[in-house]
Write an enzyme that holds these catalytic residues in place. Sequence first.
Site, PDB file in Angstrom:
ATOM      1  N   CYS A  32       0.839  -1.213   0.000  1.00  0.00           N
ATOM      2  CA  CYS A  32       0.000   0.000   0.000  1.00  0.00           C
ATOM      3  C   CYS A  32       0.869   1.255   0.000  1.00  0.00           C
ATOM      4  O   CYS A  32       1.544   1.542   0.982  1.00  0.00           O
ATOM      5  CB  CYS A  32      -0.908  -0.065   1.233  1.00  0.00           C
ATOM      6  SG  CYS A  32      -1.708   1.481   1.680  1.00  0.00           S
ATOM      7  N   CYS A  35       0.164   3.757   2.739  1.00  0.00           N
ATOM      8  CA  CYS A  35       0.631   3.196   4.024  1.00  0.00           C
ATOM      9  C   CYS A  35       2.122   3.442   4.187  1.00  0.00           C
ATOM     10  O   CYS A  35       2.578   3.847   5.262  1.00  0.00           O
ATOM     11  CB  CYS A  35       0.366   1.686   4.094  1.00  0.00           C
ATOM     12  SG  CYS A  35      -1.360   1.220   3.993  1.00  0.00           S
TER      13      CYS A  35
END
Length: 123
Positions: A32, A35
């Site tokens: 991600c 993230c």
Amino acid sequence: MATSTIELTKDDFIETVQGDGIRLVDFWAAWCGPCRAFSPVYERVAEKNPDVVFAKVDTEAEPELSSALEISSIPTLMVFRDGVLVFSQPGALPQPALEDLLSQVRALDMAEVRAKVEQQQPR
């Protein structure tokens, strides 16, 4: 570099978030992009706030936990204070917003928060 965060699993999640004080939990995954961008921000704020527990849950490694908590978008940040969930929101926060969120959580009147939680419980 020493990390200021702890990794949580389904085995220690409940015990950790039900503890006294402030507990932040970042739900993330290695693939991600947002993230990965949020991770250094989270680490910097963790280093500045040693009195707060900063935890991370790898949604790939902990699919049961992520599913049980209905995590549908990552990163998702959950904040618990004295065992009560006081904030939950998907999306990476810039450092000033994360620091502001933390000061808002510190300023909460937990007696008031608990009273509101009690009112929301089905009778």
